[in-house]
Write an enzyme that holds these catalytic residues in place. Sequence first.
Site, short mmCIF file in Angstrom:
data_model
loop_
_atom_site.label_atom_id
_atom_site.label_comp_id
_atom_site.label_asym_id
_atom_site.label_seq_id
_atom_site.Cartn_x
_atom_site.Cartn_y
_atom_site.Cartn_z
N HIS A 181 0.86 -1.20 0.00
CA HIS A 181 0.00 0.00 0.00
C HIS A 181 0.89 1.24 0.00
O HIS A 181 1.50 1.57 1.01
CB HIS A 181 -0.90 0.01 1.24
CG HIS A 181 -1.84 1.18 1.31
ND1 HIS A 181 -3.18 1.04 1.60
CD2 HIS A 181 -1.66 2.52 1.14
CE1 HIS A 181 -3.77 2.22 1.61
NE2 HIS A 181 -2.87 3.14 1.33
N HIS A 218 1.41 5.47 -1.81
CA HIS A 218 0.98 6.59 -2.66
C HIS A 218 2.21 7.16 -3.33
O HIS A 218 3.08 7.73 -2.66
CB HIS A 218 0.28 7.66 -1.82
CG HIS A 218 -0.93 7.14 -1.11
ND1 HIS A 218 -2.19 7.20 -1.66
CD2 HIS A 218 -1.07 6.49 0.07
CE1 HIS A 218 -3.06 6.64 -0.83
NE2 HIS A 218 -2.40 6.20 0.23
N LYS A 220 -9.78 -0.26 -5.38
CA LYS A 220 -9.72 0.45 -4.10
C LYS A 220 -11.05 1.12 -3.80
O LYS A 220 -11.57 1.88 -4.61
CB LYS A 220 -8.59 1.49 -4.14
CG LYS A 220 -8.42 2.28 -2.85
CD LYS A 220 -7.93 1.41 -1.69
CE LYS A 220 -8.02 2.11 -0.34
NZ LYS A 220 -6.88 2.94 -0.04
N HIS A 232 -10.52 1.29 2.36
CA HIS A 232 -10.25 2.29 3.40
C HIS A 232 -11.42 2.18 4.38
O HIS A 232 -12.52 2.63 4.09
CB HIS A 232 -10.16 3.71 2.82
CG HIS A 232 -9.79 4.72 3.85
ND1 HIS A 232 -8.55 5.34 3.89
CD2 HIS A 232 -10.47 5.19 4.93
CE1 HIS A 232 -8.50 6.16 4.94
NE2 HIS A 232 -9.66 6.08 5.58
N HIS A 273 -4.34 -0.32 6.16
CA HIS A 273 -3.77 0.49 7.26
C HIS A 273 -4.61 0.45 8.53
O HIS A 273 -5.11 1.48 8.99
CB HIS A 273 -3.53 1.94 6.81
CG HIS A 273 -4.61 2.55 5.95
ND1 HIS A 273 -5.93 2.59 6.34
CD2 HIS A 273 -4.56 3.16 4.74
CE1 HIS A 273 -6.64 3.19 5.40
NE2 HIS A 273 -5.83 3.54 4.42
N ASP A 301 1.52 2.71 3.47
CA ASP A 301 0.64 3.88 3.30
C ASP A 301 1.48 5.15 3.32
O ASP A 301 1.05 6.20 3.82
CB ASP A 301 -0.45 3.93 4.36
CG ASP A 301 -1.51 4.98 4.04
OD1 ASP A 301 -1.63 5.36 2.87
OD2 ASP A 301 -2.20 5.42 4.97
C1 NCD Z 1 -3.53 9.15 2.08
C2 NCD Z 1 -3.10 10.16 1.02
O1 NCD Z 1 -2.54 11.21 1.40
O2 NCD Z 1 -3.28 9.91 -0.16
N1 NCD Z 1 -3.54 9.81 3.36
C3 NCD Z 1 -3.46 9.20 4.58
O3 NCD Z 1 -3.58 9.92 5.58
N2 NCD Z 1 -3.24 7.93 4.71
C4 NCD Z 1 -4.84 8.54 1.72
C5 NCD Z 1 -5.18 7.30 2.53
O4 NCD Z 1 -4.59 6.26 2.36
O5 NCD Z 1 -6.06 7.41 3.41
ZN ZN Z 2 -3.26 5.12 1.68
#
Ligand code: NCD
Ligand code: ZN
Length: 345
Positions: free
Chosen positions: A13, A15, A99, A136, A174, A247
């Site tokens: 996971h 970003h 997702k 989520h 997460h 995450d």
């Molecule tokens: C994530 C993001 O910034 O894209 N933020 C977070 O607080 N984890 C999005 C997510 O996974 O909830």
């Molecule tokens: Zn995330």
Amino acid sequence: MRSISITRPDDWHIHLRDGEYLAATVKDVSRYFGRAIVMPNLTPPITSVQDAKNYMVRINALIEGVSDFKPLMTLYLTDQTRPQVIRDAKRSGFIQAMKFYPAGATTNSDAGVKSIENIFHLLEIMEKENLVLAIHGEVTDHSIDIFDREKAFIDRHLVRICKTFPNLRVVFEHISTNDAATFVAESTSNIGATITAHHLLFNRNHLLSENLKPAYYCLPVLKRDTHQQGLIKAATSGDAHFFLGTDSAPHPRFAKESACGCAAGAYTSHAAIELYTEIFDRADRLDHLEAFASHNGPDFYGLPRNTDRITLVDKSWEVPPYYTFGKDSLVPIRAGESVFWTVVG
Ligand code: NCD
Ligand code: ZN
């Protein structure tokens, strides 16, 4: 000096963002992770197989000739997602999960699903096609206290999803509470969970006491220490339901330290396996690090485990106070402090 060698780990996971940020995030994740599940919450979100393919090409262009890292792509479910998209995603061979963001639950989730019932017909197809649903798991109901939104999601929605679609493979992403850890541990092997390094390292005191610290603000928000302890127990138990998902979610400093609110997301990709190793070491469970970081994830997703290995030694290094991030900077977890393990090969 102590050392530990494990099968090359994956991040289930992450970003990676896009545009001017992509080179930095890809560089960090590809240092030693074999693969990563790449989240689709770009603006606009990745909702079609073609979008995902274009995004994958942009990522691969940055690692060609540099690393064997492989991005595993995901699609963003909306109320408008057509059934054919699920079938096309499965057939694509490079999309590993759909997702589900409840609309408004987190960063870039506005286009998410307004009510889970709106996508039940899609979950049925995913169950048949054996395509993973990544969730989520927080309700967006403002009458529910933010610290209780994960538990409310389990009670109101997750129990029902799992009952209605018993063969659907679900990753509860997460997780941040004992409630989630217990729910997953007691579920069938169809249900897995990712656990971040920051939910294992910190609790809400780190975020809120003394000064409010933007670098620690993420969603789901950090909970009280008893939940942190429960997550450490789950992650380090060796239980195959639980696997590594950072995450890691970078935001430029102007978005984190802003007068009109702090963006949610913590950055750990600069030191991910090093931080997890520290957590497992502190729990005296280094023997279970490999299962969590390198075995349970691919086993859940039905992908082969990596075949080569990485080695870490307990040598500390300093994290800089910030990294350059596009035209701004990024304050990572442990900024200006020590990380106690180093990857040496
Ligand atoms: C994530 C993001 O910034 O894209 N933020 C977070 O607080 N984890 C999005 C997510 O996974 O909830
Ligand atoms: Zn995330």
